[in-house]
Motif scaffolding. Structure first.
Motif: not given
Length: 175
Positions: A22-23, A31, A27, A19-20
């Motif tokens: 992917s995030n 950033s 994004n 998940l990290n």
């Protein structure tokens, strides 16, 4: 293999890392980093971790976003920080402070002309220094970045990349 393919290999223990990743990679625009800064930092971390699968995934991901000079500068940051982080971590941690007064005598001419913008190279070097745990180098790179008006968000993003990519390497290895 892309980053998406890489993270699909994680077991249940790697769900947060997946998940990290992917995030972070989903994004990039928010950033605080340019694509060259983001992918150059990610590449320098992968090169530093010396994991062929991770390097291949990171290079595939970066290929469409940056020029070849970013790959070369990321390799340079990984290589120079591998040396500097050991030396300066010793100088910082040694109880005997005489070593801080001695000239390092280490060749690092590549830092003068890394092939990318100096700020970009400092971000790559900062992230690798954080990965390698060199407080003296971290302080030095942050000071240069702040002097060049790099935002706290961008500095934090480079460190988040270091943390997550390191965790992802572990998740992959344990899968």
């Amino acid at each position: 293999m892309s980053i998406a393919d890489y993270r699909k290999q994680f077991g249940e223990h790697g769900k947060d890392m997946s998940l990290n990743l992917s995030n972070l990679f989903g994004n990039v625009a928010t950033s605080g980093l340019t694509p060259g800064q983001f992918y150059g930092t990610a590449l320098s971390l992968a090169y530093s971790l010396e994991d062929k699968t991770l390097i291949d995934a990171m290079e595939a991901e970066a290929q469409e976003h940056v020029e070849e000079n970013v790959f070369a500068a990321a390799k340079l940051a990984a290589t120079l920080m591998a040396m500097n982080n050991i030396y300066y971590r010793f100088v910082h941690l040694a109880s005997d402070k005489q070593f801080a007064k001695l000239p390092a005598g280490l060749r690092m001419n590549g830092m003068a002309n890394p092939g990318v913008d100096k700020v970009d190279f400092e971000l790559y070097s900062l992230a690798v220094s954080a990965l390698n745990g060199c407080g003296m180098c971290i302080d030095s790179h942050v000071a240069v970045l702040v002097k060049h008006n790099v935002s706290a968000q961008a500095i934090q993003a480079s460190i988040k990349l270091a943390a997550v990519i390191n965790g992802a390497k572990t998740a992959y290895a344990l899968s």
